[in-house]
Design a protein around this motif. Structure first.
Motif, PDB file in Angstrom:
ATOM      1  N   PRO A  86       0.849  -1.199   0.000  1.00 25.02           N
ATOM      2  CA  PRO A  86       0.000   0.000   0.000  1.00 25.02           C
ATOM      3  C   PRO A  86       0.882   1.246   0.000  1.00 25.02           C
ATOM      4  N   GLU A  87       0.303   2.376  -0.364  1.00 26.78           N
ATOM      5  CA  GLU A  87       1.112   3.574  -0.612  1.00 26.78           C
ATOM      6  C   GLU A  87       1.992   3.963   0.572  1.00 26.78           C
ATOM      7  N   ASN A  88       1.448   3.943   1.801  1.00 25.31           N
ATOM      8  CA  ASN A  88       2.243   4.383   2.953  1.00 25.31           C
ATOM      9  C   ASN A  88       3.406   3.430   3.218  1.00 25.31           C
ATOM     10  N   LEU A  89       3.191   2.143   3.040  1.00 26.41           N
ATOM     11  CA  LEU A  89       4.268   1.179   3.256  1.00 26.41           C
ATOM     12  C   LEU A  89       5.267   1.181   2.101  1.00 26.41           C
ATOM     13  N   LEU A  90       4.800   1.509   0.896  1.00 30.64           N
ATOM     14  CA  LEU A  90       5.711   1.568  -0.244  1.00 30.64           C
ATOM     15  C   LEU A  90       6.755   2.662  -0.043  1.00 30.64           C
ATOM     16  N   GLU A  91       6.324   3.809   0.456  1.00 36.73           N
ATOM     17  CA  GLU A  91       7.267   4.901   0.711  1.00 36.73           C
ATOM     18  C   GLU A  91       8.313   4.473   1.738  1.00 36.73           C
ATOM     19  N   ALA A  92       7.866   3.797   2.782  1.00 31.34           N
ATOM     20  CA  ALA A  92       8.796   3.337   3.817  1.00 31.34           C
ATOM     21  C   ALA A  92       9.773   2.314   3.253  1.00 31.34           C
ATOM     22  N   TYR A  97      13.076   4.341   6.998  1.00 33.17           N
ATOM     23  CA  TYR A  97      12.506   5.151   8.072  1.00 33.17           C
ATOM     24  C   TYR A  97      13.350   5.007   9.331  1.00 33.17           C
ATOM     25  N   GLU A  98      13.183   5.985  10.210  1.00 32.92           N
ATOM     26  CA  GLU A  98      13.868   5.981  11.501  1.00 32.92           C
ATOM     27  C   GLU A  98      12.968   5.317  12.554  1.00 32.92           C
ATOM     28  N   LYS A  99      13.573   4.861  13.608  1.00 31.17           N
ATOM     29  CA  LYS A  99      12.821   4.299  14.720  1.00 31.17           C
ATOM     30  C   LYS A  99      11.863   5.356  15.272  1.00 31.17           C
ATOM     31  N   GLY A 100      10.597   4.977  15.438  1.00 27.63           N
ATOM     32  CA  GLY A 100       9.598   5.894  15.964  1.00 27.63           C
ATOM     33  C   GLY A 100       8.988   6.810  14.926  1.00 27.63           C
ATOM     34  N   ALA A 101       9.304   6.618  13.642  1.00 29.97           N
ATOM     35  CA  ALA A 101       8.771   7.493  12.598  1.00 29.97           C
ATOM     36  C   ALA A 101       7.263   7.380  12.487  1.00 29.97           C
ATOM     37  N   PHE A 102       6.719   6.225  12.809  1.00 24.16           N
ATOM     38  CA  PHE A 102       5.276   6.009  12.788  1.00 24.16           C
ATOM     39  C   PHE A 102       4.969   4.841  13.716  1.00 24.16           C
ATOM     40  N   THR A 103       3.692   4.639  13.979  1.00 26.61           N
ATOM     41  CA  THR A 103       3.286   3.551  14.859  1.00 26.61           C
ATOM     42  C   THR A 103       3.747   2.208  14.298  1.00 26.61           C
ATOM     43  N   GLY A 104       4.478   1.469  15.098  1.00 32.44           N
ATOM     44  CA  GLY A 104       4.991   0.179  14.654  1.00 32.44           C
ATOM     45  C   GLY A 104       6.430   0.231  14.186  1.00 32.44           C
ATOM     46  N   ALA A 105       6.988   1.431  14.021  1.00 33.11           N
ATOM     47  CA  ALA A 105       8.391   1.554  13.599  1.00 33.11           C
ATOM     48  C   ALA A 105       9.283   1.405  14.820  1.00 33.11           C
ATOM     49  N   THR A 106       9.553   0.169  15.207  1.00 36.05           N
ATOM     50  CA  THR A 106      10.298  -0.112  16.439  1.00 36.05           C
ATOM     51  C   THR A 106      11.811  -0.117  16.237  1.00 36.05           C
ATOM     52  N   ARG A 107      12.221  -0.002  14.989  1.00 35.34           N
ATOM     53  CA  ARG A 107      13.661   0.028  14.710  1.00 35.34           C
ATOM     54  C   ARG A 107      13.910   0.784  13.410  1.00 35.34           C
ATOM     55  N   LYS A 108      15.136   1.160  13.190  1.00 40.83           N
ATOM     56  CA  LYS A 108      15.496   1.836  11.949  1.00 40.83           C
ATOM     57  C   LYS A 108      15.457   0.842  10.791  1.00 40.83           C
ATOM     58  N   HIS A 109      14.990   1.298   9.634  1.00 44.41           N
ATOM     59  CA  HIS A 109      14.881   0.421   8.462  1.00 44.41           C
ATOM     60  C   HIS A 109      15.497   1.118   7.254  1.00 44.41           C
TER      61      HIS A 109
END
Length: 298
Positions: A86-92, A97-109
């Motif tokens: 989906p669009e929001n996950l495609l951007e990530a 993304y950095e840790k804490g960038a959005f709900t569920g972002a528990t680590r840097k990716h």
């Protein structure tokens, strides 16, 4: 290079002939020309657009290009299916993304652009990308910089971009479903792979390699007799190489004997007597012919 292709692409790459010039994507003239084109552009960083119906082998072609440039796999190759997110996950996934960038972002990716830095990034189904993401992708291509979600800093990236789609992007541009400026950015070199039904020479070439791959992996003998070859060559294969692969794989798994007869490949019209005669050796064929001759004479 072909050894690397076989390990990456599995069962479609030739195990015969010499280095570089051996067929890897098919034996038809059009596929040999495509291989030549890919080798010619391998040392250049120009963006490449690969088009063709679903299942024709667009990612195999992308991997062939990558290995022509990096036969020792020293450079990274990263692939992503843009239609799978989906669009929001495609951007990530693209930019990270950095840790804490959005709900569920528990680590840097790290995004695929960052992971592919210095190598090749393959964006499959790019025609399915939403317009907003197209604008963000265009910016990265133009500037060579990605901004991970939740980060205040930018990351410079240097990738060879290969995009693929089964859509007509020119029509998508005209209907405002795809950005014109992005289309020209990703379409510097255009490679179109025709459907399998338009390059019938490749059908049996692929079929035998899929059988050989199964035999090698499972240590179980399987063969395609002439009657099965004729059946396969006569099919339209609207699912292209992917469909052919699945048909061969299913037949190899379910076959009750070494010879893969047309019925195991999906043919419901072949009669038992046709299968029996096609599997005969020369002596058996002569005996059968003599019986038919006697019955027609008396």
């Amino acid at each position: 290079m072909l050894a690397k292709l076989r390990s990456l692409g599995g069962n479609i790459f030739s195990e015969e002939d010499g280095e570089n010039q051996a067929p890897a994507l098919g034996i038809s003239p059009v596929m040999r020309r495509i291989e030549e084109t890919l080798r010619e552009v391998a040392c250049h960083k120009a963006s490449i657009l690969i088009t063709g119906e679903s299942g024709v082998g667009k990612e195999y072609a992308a991997r062939y290009l990558y290995l022509a440039d990096s036969p020792d796999e020293a450079k990274p190759f990263v692939a992503i299916n843009c239609a799978a997110f989906p669009e929001n996950l495609l951007e990530a996934e693209l930019f990270g993304y950095e840790k804490g960038a959005f709900t569920g972002a528990t680590r840097k990716h790290r995004g695929v652009f960052e992971r592919a830095d210095g190598g090749t990034l393959f964006l499959d189904e790019v025609g399915e990308m939403p317009l907003l993401m197209q604008a963000k992708l265009l910016r990265v291509i133009q500037e060579g910089i990605v901004s991970p979600l939740g980060s205040e800093s930018n990351i410079s990236v240097d990738v060879r971009l290969i995009c693929a789609t089964n859509k007509d992007l020119k029509n998508a541009v005209q209907s405002a479903a795809f950005r014109e400026d992005l289309f020209y950015r990703i379409n510097v070199i255009h490679v179109h792979i025709p459907p399998l039904r338009q390059r019938t020479e490749d059908i049996l070439w692929f079929a035998h390699r899929f059988v050989k791959s199964y035999v090698k992996e499972h240590s179980a003998q399987r063969f395609l007799p002439p009657i099965s070859e004729r059946y396969l060559a006569a099919q339209s294969w609207f699912g292209n190489v992917r469909e052919l692969h699945h048909v061969i794989e299913r037949a190899c798994i379910l076959a009750k004997h070494e010879l893969l007869d047309p019925r195991e490949l999906g043919d419901l019209s072949t009669e038992e007597k046709d299968l029996h005669e096609d599997h005969m050796d020369l002596k058996q064929r002569l005996v059968s012919y003599e019986k038919k001759l006697r019955s027609s004479t008396f």
